[in-house]
Design a protein around this motif. Structure first.
Motif, PDB file in Angstrom:
ATOM      1  N   GLY A 196      67.567 -18.991   4.638  1.00 17.33           N
ATOM      2  CA  GLY A 196      66.997 -19.998   3.754  1.00 17.33           C
ATOM      3  C   GLY A 196      66.239 -21.077   4.501  1.00 17.33           C
ATOM      4  O   GLY A 196      66.140 -21.073   5.732  1.00 17.33           O
ATOM      5  N   GLN A 197      65.719 -22.033   3.743  1.00 14.95           N
ATOM      6  CA  GLN A 197      64.900 -23.099   4.329  1.00 14.95           C
ATOM      7  C   GLN A 197      65.686 -24.028   5.235  1.00 14.95           C
ATOM      8  O   GLN A 197      65.115 -24.696   6.106  1.00 14.95           O
ATOM      9  CB  GLN A 197      64.220 -23.893   3.215  1.00 14.95           C
ATOM     10  CG  GLN A 197      63.195 -23.094   2.429  1.00 14.95           C
ATOM     11  CD  GLN A 197      62.506 -23.903   1.360  1.00 14.95           C
ATOM     12  OE1 GLN A 197      62.836 -25.064   1.129  1.00 14.95           O
ATOM     13  NE2 GLN A 197      61.527 -23.299   0.696  1.00 14.95           N
ATOM     14  N   SER A 198      66.996 -24.085   5.042  1.00 16.71           N
ATOM     15  CA  SER A 198      67.825 -24.960   5.875  1.00 16.71           C
ATOM     16  C   SER A 198      68.237 -24.298   7.189  1.00 16.71           C
ATOM     17  O   SER A 198      68.821 -24.939   8.056  1.00 16.71           O
ATOM     18  CB  SER A 198      69.084 -25.387   5.108  1.00 16.71           C
ATOM     19  OG  SER A 198      69.867 -24.251   4.752  1.00 16.71           O
ATOM     20  N   GLY A 199      67.944 -23.010   7.334  1.00 16.71           N
ATOM     21  CA  GLY A 199      68.288 -22.288   8.550  1.00 16.71           C
ATOM     22  C   GLY A 199      67.126 -22.264   9.537  1.00 16.71           C
ATOM     23  O   GLY A 199      66.075 -22.871   9.314  1.00 16.71           O
ATOM     24  N   LEU A 200      67.343 -21.570  10.641  1.00 13.54           N
ATOM     25  CA  LEU A 200      66.322 -21.455  11.681  1.00 13.54           C
ATOM     26  C   LEU A 200      66.368 -20.055  12.270  1.00 13.54           C
ATOM     27  O   LEU A 200      67.446 -19.531  12.561  1.00 13.54           O
ATOM     28  CB  LEU A 200      66.579 -22.477  12.799  1.00 13.54           C
ATOM     29  CG  LEU A 200      65.676 -22.382  14.033  1.00 13.54           C
ATOM     30  CD1 LEU A 200      64.240 -22.799  13.688  1.00 13.54           C
ATOM     31  CD2 LEU A 200      66.214 -23.237  15.172  1.00 13.54           C
ATOM     32  N   VAL A 201      65.187 -19.454  12.437  1.00 14.62           N
ATOM     33  CA  VAL A 201      65.073 -18.162  13.112  1.00 14.62           C
ATOM     34  C   VAL A 201      64.244 -18.357  14.370  1.00 14.62           C
ATOM     35  O   VAL A 201      63.113 -18.849  14.312  1.00 14.62           O
ATOM     36  CB  VAL A 201      64.410 -17.101  12.207  1.00 14.62           C
ATOM     37  CG1 VAL A 201      64.169 -15.805  12.997  1.00 14.62           C
ATOM     38  CG2 VAL A 201      65.275 -16.831  10.980  1.00 14.62           C
ATOM     39  N   VAL A 202      64.822 -17.991  15.498  1.00 19.50           N
ATOM     40  CA  VAL A 202      64.100 -17.961  16.770  1.00 19.50           C
ATOM     41  C   VAL A 202      63.918 -16.494  17.137  1.00 19.50           C
ATOM     42  O   VAL A 202      64.892 -15.757  17.284  1.00 19.50           O
ATOM     43  CB  VAL A 202      64.867 -18.697  17.882  1.00 19.50           C
ATOM     44  CG1 VAL A 202      64.118 -18.573  19.212  1.00 19.50           C
ATOM     45  CG2 VAL A 202      65.073 -20.166  17.517  1.00 19.50           C
ATOM     46  N   ALA A 203      62.674 -16.061  17.239  1.00 13.70           N
ATOM     47  CA  ALA A 203      62.348 -14.666  17.543  1.00 13.70           C
ATOM     48  C   ALA A 203      61.767 -14.613  18.949  1.00 13.70           C
ATOM     49  O   ALA A 203      60.736 -15.231  19.220  1.00 13.70           O
ATOM     50  CB  ALA A 203      61.362 -14.113  16.519  1.00 13.70           C
ATOM     51  N   ALA A 204      62.438 -13.890  19.846  1.00 15.51           N
ATOM     52  CA  ALA A 204      62.043 -13.879  21.257  1.00 15.51           C
ATOM     53  C   ALA A 204      61.781 -12.468  21.743  1.00 15.51           C
ATOM     54  O   ALA A 204      62.503 -11.527  21.389  1.00 15.51           O
ATOM     55  CB  ALA A 204      63.139 -14.526  22.106  1.00 15.51           C
ATOM     56  N   ASP A 205      60.755 -12.331  22.569  1.00 18.73           N
ATOM     57  CA  ASP A 205      60.455 -11.047  23.196  1.00 18.73           C
ATOM     58  C   ASP A 205      59.773 -11.327  24.529  1.00 18.73           C
ATOM     59  O   ASP A 205      59.054 -12.328  24.660  1.00 18.73           O
ATOM     60  CB  ASP A 205      59.537 -10.201  22.309  1.00 18.73           C
ATOM     61  CG  ASP A 205      59.611  -8.721  22.651  1.00 18.73           C
ATOM     62  OD1 ASP A 205      60.260  -7.971  21.903  1.00 18.73           O
ATOM     63  OD2 ASP A 205      59.035  -8.317  23.685  1.00 18.73           O
ATOM     64  N   PHE A 206      59.990 -10.457  25.523  1.00 17.86           N
ATOM     65  CA  PHE A 206      59.363 -10.688  26.826  1.00 17.86           C
ATOM     66  C   PHE A 206      57.933 -10.181  26.889  1.00 17.86           C
ATOM     67  O   PHE A 206      57.215 -10.476  27.830  1.00 17.86           O
ATOM     68  CB  PHE A 206      60.208 -10.134  27.964  1.00 17.86           C
ATOM     69  CG  PHE A 206      60.366  -8.625  28.022  1.00 17.86           C
ATOM     70  CD1 PHE A 206      59.883  -7.783  27.040  1.00 17.86           C
ATOM     71  CD2 PHE A 206      61.036  -8.052  29.094  1.00 17.86           C
ATOM     72  CE1 PHE A 206      60.043  -6.406  27.118  1.00 17.86           C
ATOM     73  CE2 PHE A 206      61.200  -6.676  29.192  1.00 17.86           C
ATOM     74  CZ  PHE A 206      60.695  -5.855  28.203  1.00 17.86           C
ATOM     75  N   GLY A 255      71.462 -21.788   6.220  1.00 19.76           N
ATOM     76  CA  GLY A 255      71.637 -22.834   7.225  1.00 19.76           C
ATOM     77  C   GLY A 255      71.931 -22.317   8.624  1.00 19.76           C
ATOM     78  O   GLY A 255      71.930 -23.093   9.582  1.00 19.76           O
ATOM     79  N   ASP A 256      72.165 -21.025   8.768  1.00 22.85           N
ATOM     80  CA  ASP A 256      72.453 -20.463  10.093  1.00 22.85           C
ATOM     81  C   ASP A 256      71.246 -20.564  11.021  1.00 22.85           C
ATOM     82  O   ASP A 256      70.094 -20.454  10.597  1.00 22.85           O
ATOM     83  CB  ASP A 256      72.851 -18.986   9.989  1.00 22.85           C
ATOM     84  CG  ASP A 256      74.324 -18.788   9.703  1.00 22.85           C
ATOM     85  OD1 ASP A 256      75.094 -19.762   9.758  1.00 22.85           O
ATOM     86  OD2 ASP A 256      74.720 -17.634   9.417  1.00 22.85           O
ATOM     87  N   LYS A 257      71.544 -20.724  12.308  1.00 21.63           N
ATOM     88  CA  LYS A 257      70.538 -20.605  13.363  1.00 21.63           C
ATOM     89  C   LYS A 257      70.706 -19.220  13.980  1.00 21.63           C
ATOM     90  O   LYS A 257      71.793 -18.892  14.468  1.00 21.63           O
ATOM     91  CB  LYS A 257      70.734 -21.687  14.419  1.00 21.63           C
ATOM     92  CG  LYS A 257      70.499 -23.100  13.910  1.00 21.63           C
ATOM     93  CD  LYS A 257      70.762 -24.115  15.005  1.00 21.63           C
ATOM     94  CE  LYS A 257      70.531 -25.534  14.505  1.00 21.63           C
ATOM     95  NZ  LYS A 257      70.859 -26.537  15.563  1.00 21.63           N
ATOM     96  N   VAL A 258      69.623 -18.435  13.948  1.00 27.17           N
ATOM     97  CA  VAL A 258      69.697 -17.027  14.341  1.00 27.17           C
ATOM     98  C   VAL A 258      68.681 -16.722  15.428  1.00 27.17           C
ATOM     99  O   VAL A 258      67.520 -17.151  15.339  1.00 27.17           O
ATOM    100  CB  VAL A 258      69.425 -16.112  13.132  1.00 27.17           C
ATOM    101  CG1 VAL A 258      69.512 -14.642  13.535  1.00 27.17           C
ATOM    102  CG2 VAL A 258      70.406 -16.397  12.011  1.00 27.17           C
ATOM    103  N   LEU A 259      69.118 -15.982  16.455  1.00 24.67           N
ATOM    104  CA  LEU A 259      68.210 -15.474  17.466  1.00 24.67           C
ATOM    105  C   LEU A 259      67.967 -13.994  17.224  1.00 24.67           C
ATOM    106  O   LEU A 259      68.911 -13.194  17.192  1.00 24.67           O
ATOM    107  CB  LEU A 259      68.810 -15.670  18.864  1.00 24.67           C
ATOM    108  CG  LEU A 259      68.046 -15.007  20.025  1.00 24.67           C
ATOM    109  CD1 LEU A 259      66.644 -15.596  20.155  1.00 24.67           C
ATOM    110  CD2 LEU A 259      68.817 -15.159  21.334  1.00 24.67           C
ATOM    111  N   ASP A 260      66.704 -13.629  17.052  1.00 21.19           N
ATOM    112  CA  ASP A 260      66.281 -12.228  16.996  1.00 21.19           C
ATOM    113  C   ASP A 260      65.824 -11.876  18.407  1.00 21.19           C
ATOM    114  O   ASP A 260      64.694 -12.152  18.802  1.00 21.19           O
ATOM    115  CB  ASP A 260      65.152 -12.064  15.977  1.00 21.19           C
ATOM    116  CG  ASP A 260      64.646 -10.632  15.858  1.00 21.19           C
ATOM    117  OD1 ASP A 260      65.230  -9.732  16.493  1.00 21.19           O
ATOM    118  OD2 ASP A 260      63.666 -10.421  15.129  1.00 21.19           O
ATOM    119  N   ALA A 261      66.731 -11.300  19.195  1.00 23.76           N
ATOM    120  CA  ALA A 261      66.468 -11.034  20.610  1.00 23.76           C
ATOM    121  C   ALA A 261      65.754  -9.703  20.769  1.00 23.76           C
ATOM    122  O   ALA A 261      66.231  -8.680  20.299  1.00 23.76           O
ATOM    123  CB  ALA A 261      67.792 -11.027  21.385  1.00 23.76           C
TER     124      ALA A 261
END
Length: 199
Positions: free
Chosen positions: A62-72, A40-46
């Motif tokens: 898991g499916q209840s979480g969120l991954v935001v993957a960011a790159d310039f 369920g965690d919201k995670v930023l892969d900076a």
């Protein structure tokens, strides 16, 4: 930052080939276990690069979480998008110094092999502090020692030859100056690992 972005745009293909050769990375899986991720965690892969860390993060939240993957680097994000997709995965081409995301959004922010490449380190951490929920954690991680990382960068072309991990005393000060509580500091032959927590 522009010269660094151009550098990473230009090496995206080579970067991808090197990691394809490496295959499954048990060391990376062990590292992810240190990130204290919960379903369920919201995670930023900076500074996500071509997405090397993303599959491990998706599994952990898991499916209840969120991954935001960011790159310039556009080429890095493009390559990551081509090989990775999930309903709870978002790729962003963005400067992590100025993220287009609301305050107090993430539970965890992970900087794998990114921190030396941020010229304004306190300012960057202040932006990450804004993005984290109260009690959220930031993880600065490398699968090598500070000495090894700095010696490697010193052999690279400009401007990366100027991108170094600070000495321990300076690093501790940077973390505190950005308002984080310092939770953990490790620098040994196979790991550089710093954990900060938002108050």
């Amino acid at each position: 930052m522009l010269k660094r972005r151009i550098y990473f745009e230009n090496i995206a293909c080579e970067w991808e080939r090197e990691h394809e050769k490496a295959g499954s990375d048990e060391g990376l899986a062990e590292l992810v276990n240190r990130f204290d991720l919960r379903p369920g965690d919201k995670v930023l892969d900076a500074g996500c690069g071509s997405g090397r860390l993303v599959p491990y993060l998706l599994k952990a939240v898991g499916q209840s979480g969120l991954v935001v993957a960011a790159d310039f680097a556009f080429q890095m994000v493009t390559r990551a998008r081509k090989k990775l997709a999930a309903p709870n995965l978002i790729f962003l081409q963005a400067d992590v110094m100025r993220m287009p995301i609301a305050d107090n959004f993430f539970d965890r922010i992970i900087l794998l092999a990114l921190f030396p490449h941020l010229p304004q380190k306190v300012q960057a951490l202040e932006e990450f502090y804004r993005l984290l929920k109260p009690g959220g954690k930031i993880f600065i991680a490398h699968t090598a020692s500070r000495k090894e990382i700095n010696e490697f960068h010193a052999r690279l072309a400009y401007p990366l030859c100027e991108d170094f991990l600070p000495e321990e005393e300076e690093m501790r000060k940077i973390i505190l100056d950005a308002s984080f509580d310092l939770i953990e500091f490790v620098d040994n032959s196979h790991l550089y690992f710093v954990v900060g927590r938002k108050k």
